[in-house]
Design an enzyme around this catalytic site. Sequence first.
Site, short mmCIF file in Angstrom:
data_model
loop_
_atom_site.label_atom_id
_atom_site.label_comp_id
_atom_site.label_asym_id
_atom_site.label_seq_id
_atom_site.Cartn_x
_atom_site.Cartn_y
_atom_site.Cartn_z
N ASP A 175 10.28 -32.16 3.92
CA ASP A 175 9.05 -32.31 3.15
C ASP A 175 9.28 -32.10 1.66
O ASP A 175 8.39 -32.38 0.87
CB ASP A 175 8.00 -31.28 3.60
CG ASP A 175 7.64 -31.43 5.06
OD1 ASP A 175 7.45 -32.58 5.47
OD2 ASP A 175 7.56 -30.42 5.76
N CYS A 177 0.83 -1.20 0.00
CA CYS A 177 0.00 0.00 0.00
C CYS A 177 0.86 1.25 0.00
O CYS A 177 2.08 1.18 0.08
CB CYS A 177 -0.89 0.02 1.23
SG CYS A 177 0.07 0.02 2.74
N ASP A 229 2.11 -31.81 6.72
CA ASP A 229 3.21 -31.96 7.65
C ASP A 229 2.70 -31.42 8.98
O ASP A 229 1.73 -30.65 9.01
CB ASP A 229 4.40 -31.14 7.14
CG ASP A 229 5.52 -31.09 8.15
OD1 ASP A 229 5.83 -32.15 8.71
OD2 ASP A 229 6.04 -29.99 8.39
N CYS A 239 2.97 1.59 3.00
CA CYS A 239 4.16 0.73 2.96
C CYS A 239 5.28 1.44 2.20
O CYS A 239 6.43 1.44 2.62
CB CYS A 239 3.86 -0.58 2.26
SG CYS A 239 2.34 -1.36 2.74
N ASP A 255 6.51 -27.66 5.00
CA ASP A 255 7.37 -26.48 5.05
C ASP A 255 8.86 -26.78 5.07
O ASP A 255 9.66 -25.93 4.73
CB ASP A 255 7.03 -25.64 6.29
CG ASP A 255 7.39 -26.34 7.57
OD1 ASP A 255 7.31 -27.58 7.59
OD2 ASP A 255 7.76 -25.67 8.53
#
Lengths: 49, 725
Positions: free
Chosen positions: B616, B33, B435, B36, B612
Amino acid sequence: MNGLLLLVLSAMGLGALALLGFFWAVRNGQYEDIEGAAQRILLDDDDKP
Amino acid sequence: MTEIAASSELMEFVQAGPDGARRLSLAVPDAYCATCIQAIEGALKHLPGVRQARVNLDKRRVQIDFDPGADPLTFPEAVVKSGYRNHPVDPQDLNDKDPVLRELVYSLVISGFASLHVMFFSEAIWSGVEGDARTLFYWISALVAVPAVAYAGRPFFRSAWSALRVWRANMDVPIAIALIATTAISLLETHLHGEHAYFDASTMLLFFLLIGRTLDHVMRGQARSAASNLARLAPRGAQHVLEDGTQAFIRSEEIKSGMRLLLRSGDRAPVDCQVVERAGAVDVSLVNGESMPHEVFPGEQVPAGALILDRPLHVIATRPAVDSYLSRTAALMEAVETTRTRYRRIADRASDLYAPLIHLAALLTFLAWLFLGAGWRLSLINAVAVLIVTCPCALALAVPIVHVVAAGRLFARGVLMKDGAALERLATVRSIAFDKTGTLTTGKPRLVGQSFGDRELLQIAAIMGAVSSHPLSKALAAYGSRDLYADCHEVPGSGVEARIGTSFWRLGSAGFCGAKDDGAGEGSCVWLARDGDVVAAFDFEDDLRPDAAETIEQLQGQGVTLTILSGDRQGSVSRIAQRLGGITARFGLSPQAKNEAVAAMREQGAVAMVGDGINDAIALRAADVSFAPAGAADVGRAAADFVLTNDRLVGVPFALWLSRKADTLVRQNLALSVAYNVVMLPLAALGYMTPLLAAIAMSSSSVIVVLNALRLRFASGPHLRGSAK
């Protein structure tokens, strides 16, 4: 026929101008940050000269 | 989550800017935005030596130009202080001038310009211009259309030519033939003062085809640029300790075994290495999946990808980077890659069926007319008319336009889609595997209870826990309220020893305290022993993510089977499964076992994997489609098709719902464009097709397909309890 030719040529000329304008805009980076440009309107940039 | 690169590492990302300045680009994934922009640019502008800082919201990056004398190390910190996590962007990824996209856009604009102009004259002709004036108008049209087709048709000609050279036909072959034949026959007609010139059709055909092609390219390309922000697979290097004791930065690929390296806290080990001096804590959660850090001692191995926690670690590289754990994982990931590449996009399957039919229809039309004695010219005109109306404009738009709309909607909900094909695969998913640590849970332990012993003992444990940086100790220390003198010291890898008054206390693992750990305990456990006797045990639990229950409930509402695939112990996994309900738990799985579990599940139908860690990554690749939270290991994010950028799990049911909607729309669109062809083809083959009719049919079918795709934008989300804000 002469008037017609004039109209045809000017129509195409104007179209070509728009085309060149678009290419200029792309090269100039006008489309680099569309989202950012839209949001920047909301900023007060008083600190800029 | 924020990784501030070490100084020398950051210098790797600095490149030369204009006017002798240096330039650094940081990715700021959370910026969205005007505020930001102001916060980030404001934080950077006032730093010494910064000439200019500019945020690009499209790319979610900030580009900083600074004087050669300035210290770029302060930049990431300033951005973090302004509230935005960031990481430097590799200059190689900055080079985002995509020549293919550029060519497509230029071609698109030129063909659009040409079709607009040709249409002016065509309209005049359709409203009754005849004779010499018509021929003149056709010649002017040719003047515009021929160069436009020659230039803007290149992407199709090139692709068709490369297919024809090896005696194959792809979808671009009929397109190229239609373009060339239409233009050629129109020139011939114009020369002969005929009325069947299709310049408008050839340019408009090209225009619509290029829209589809450009959207398709953007769908694949956007993903690449987003992924290049995220995918920093391996650490870029480490500090090399030279003979004379000085240090120099060395890139990962240049590290050889036997080199002495210094890993600072916060660094990741770039290669597999061995500790030489002093013990330290490392977080290997990315490597073996579970979140408990452990101590490593001189002589012990540190796998590549391990995060150094508390103090700098002196190590000796034992293997070069190409041979590290990370690289072996990457190799395994490539090995299972084939599950993806075996998938054929819906659009490809459709065009495989479609292309031969077009050729056949055009050829039959030509032969039939010739056989009936219509002459070369009329036969050719009718064959070309068939090619024009069957040209897959709507078909070429049908799939990418839906994917573009879907990607936009997903992005607004914090789900980044890397590839349109992933959306197609997601729609077929029958079961989802999760996971546990870091995915269903937050990955941070919390004290939930004391299974036996005096309540007062918690105070002793808290005091002892305060000296350790182990997450379980930290969770305990938070309960300390009494001031009590204790002579504590940490025994790396085991626990804490203390002498309080006349007693000797131990806090730590079962083995360290002399307790018996049956493994069936709930969650993780820490024991307290007094003079060798176990007096108390504390239970910890990894907290569920706040939206985990809602996610599971929504997914069950969508009729998919759910499974947990975890490397953790039975107790903690089944406890989580119980709390969520309706989810099968599998525990104690190695990365390879996770991969096998996913492969077994795939026999019952397509599988989505949400995970994550590095452990995995293989399973993420092996599954038909995969999700990774934004906080995941880089490898995990790189392996996943969807990244949950706002770290909320509810993105998974939303994406599943959207993918099914999108699948319906894609099929509707394909049916619409085929139906249009079924109606138009006999007309063209029988010679009733006029340039006007071709133009109307072509544009209207494309517009209908686009409008149908836009319905996805306004479809209301999954109606499930608890999803309302």
